[in-house]
Design an enzyme around this catalytic site. Structure first.
Site, PDB file in Angstrom:
ATOM      1  N   LEU A 102      39.552  13.942 -36.279  1.00  0.00           N
ATOM      2  CA  LEU A 102      38.311  14.609 -36.665  1.00  0.00           C
ATOM      3  C   LEU A 102      38.570  15.525 -37.850  1.00  0.00           C
ATOM      4  O   LEU A 102      39.460  16.382 -37.801  1.00  0.00           O
ATOM      5  CB  LEU A 102      37.742  15.398 -35.496  1.00  0.00           C
ATOM      6  CG  LEU A 102      37.482  14.601 -34.214  1.00  0.00           C
ATOM      7  CD1 LEU A 102      36.839  15.487 -33.144  1.00  0.00           C
ATOM      8  CD2 LEU A 102      36.603  13.389 -34.491  1.00  0.00           C
ATOM      9  N   CYS A 103      37.816  15.347 -38.910  1.00  0.00           N
ATOM     10  CA  CYS A 103      37.956  16.135 -40.125  1.00  0.00           C
ATOM     11  C   CYS A 103      39.405  16.037 -40.635  1.00  0.00           C
ATOM     12  O   CYS A 103      39.907  14.945 -40.849  1.00  0.00           O
ATOM     13  CB  CYS A 103      37.519  17.578 -39.866  1.00  0.00           C
ATOM     14  SG  CYS A 103      37.328  18.587 -41.364  1.00  0.00           S
ATOM     15  N   THR A 104      40.091  17.176 -40.786  1.00  0.00           N
ATOM     16  CA  THR A 104      41.465  17.124 -41.287  1.00  0.00           C
ATOM     17  C   THR A 104      42.442  16.577 -40.250  1.00  0.00           C
ATOM     18  O   THR A 104      43.608  16.352 -40.569  1.00  0.00           O
ATOM     19  CB  THR A 104      41.925  18.523 -41.728  1.00  0.00           C
ATOM     20  OG1 THR A 104      41.792  19.428 -40.632  1.00  0.00           O
ATOM     21  CG2 THR A 104      41.106  19.031 -42.907  1.00  0.00           C
ATOM     22  N   THR A 122      37.903  11.646 -44.558  1.00  0.00           N
ATOM     23  CA  THR A 122      38.182  13.004 -44.132  1.00  0.00           C
ATOM     24  C   THR A 122      37.201  13.894 -44.870  1.00  0.00           C
ATOM     25  O   THR A 122      36.312  13.394 -45.569  1.00  0.00           O
ATOM     26  CB  THR A 122      39.651  13.396 -44.407  1.00  0.00           C
ATOM     27  OG1 THR A 122      39.924  14.672 -43.808  1.00  0.00           O
ATOM     28  CG2 THR A 122      39.936  13.471 -45.903  1.00  0.00           C
ATOM     29  N   ALA A 155      34.423  12.898 -41.364  1.00  0.00           N
ATOM     30  CA  ALA A 155      34.335  13.864 -42.454  1.00  0.00           C
ATOM     31  C   ALA A 155      34.408  15.278 -41.870  1.00  0.00           C
ATOM     32  O   ALA A 155      35.121  15.512 -40.905  1.00  0.00           O
ATOM     33  CB  ALA A 155      33.033  13.639 -43.216  1.00  0.00           C
TER      34      ALA A 155
END
Length: 313
Positions: A102-104, A122, A155
């Site tokens: 998730l994300c980073t 990302t 993202a």
């Protein structure tokens, strides 16, 4: 009973924990404990967040059989993890039915080599860093989330909810996913192919009146959406509305409406099989020729070329 293991790394962002809410609400909707949830770290014990608060975690080795492994990092991409940490994460990822960065958190998957040869995304601010640091990953920085086999990447932090709702849909069906999204008060469910860019966010008016007019425009794109129509929604005269709109958004009403239509058209091209004529009609372009002109001016390609490119991807 699928077990969802959320793995935290030091400096994780608290908002990422909200992803578990979708699984919790899915249990509420189906009126049974379909999912079980746990929060883990490689070593266990309290893990400090980016804001300094710590969250207690269990050692990942005690998680048992993991169905869904969610990897969470912080506001910045995580540093290169120790070999022993990556080995334990890799073992958990290999045995899980599906995994998500998730994300980073996507950088953790990349460090394990699990994104090599795959499409991934990302947060847009770190897409170039991922592309440069992991040349084997096919980074797409303009996607809310991407699902490649058992591997998911997303993202920015709020996109984690979109990922989890999509997982719920795969497990329990569209009706349950829609109900979960409604309970989360998600304005609308975003598909994986949707752009991270948001025209509404870019416009960002400061007054409720202009915001109300923009929401009306986005939800009534098939209308003519003249200045008079939008001014009436904002309870202003056309002249007052035009002046206030430009002052708050930096654009004319006509330009903003065109951009909203363009954004909606691109989404329909990505996620539906509607004909180009039907797309143009649904989002309010006068005709296909007008929509093509707007696509060429903004993307340098006609809509049919973009659709082919997205389907190939």
């Amino acid at each position: 009973m699928p077990h969802v293991a959320m793995v935290l790394t030091p400096g994780f962002q608290f908002l990422a924990l909200g992803a578990q809410a979708a699984f919790e609400l899915a249990n509420v909707v189906v009126e049974e404990p379909f999912y079980t949830l746990g929060i883990y770290s490689v070593e266990g014990g309290p893990v400090a967040s980016s804001s300094g608060f710590a969250v207690p975690t269990e050692p990942l080795r005690d998680a048992g059989t993991v169905d869904t492994l969610l990897l969470m990092a912080g506001l910045m991409p995580p540093p290169l993890q120790e070999a022993s940490t990556l080995a334990e994460l890799h073992a958990a990822a290999e045995s899980a039915r599906r995994i998500a960065g998730l994300c980073t958190g996507a950088f953790l998957l990349a460090q394990m080599g699990l994104l090599d040869g795959r499409r991934a995304t990302t947060h847009w601010a770190y897409a170039r860093l991922m592309r440069d640091g992991f040349p084997g990953v096919r980074v797409e920085d303009d996607r809310i989330f991407i699902n490649e086999g058992k591997v998911w990447t997303s993202a920015g932090l709020t996109a984690g909810l979109d990922v989890v709702v999509a997982m719920v849909e795969k497990d329990l069906g569209q009706d349950v996913a829609r109900s979960v999204a409604r309970r989360l008060v998600m304005h609308h469910r975003r598909t994986g192919g949707q752009s991270q860019h948001s025209e509404m966010l870019d416009l960002a008016p400061s007054s409720d009146r202009i915001q109300k007019a923009l929401i009306h425009a986005r939800t009534h794109l098939s209308n003519p959406l003249t200045v008079e129509e939008l001014a009436e929604v904002a309870a202003l005269s056309p002249r007052q509305f035009s002046r206030a709109f430009r002052a708050e958004t930096g654009q004319s009403p006509a330009k903003a409406v065109e951009q909203l239509r363009l954004e909606a058209a691109r989404l329909l091209l990505e996620d539906t099989r509607h004909s180009l004529e039907a797309v143009a009609r649904e989002v309010g372009f006068i005709d296909l020729r007008r929509m093509r002109e707007v696509f060429m001016r903004n993307y340098g390609q006609p809509p049919q070329a973009l659709r082919r490119m997205m389907r190939t991807a």
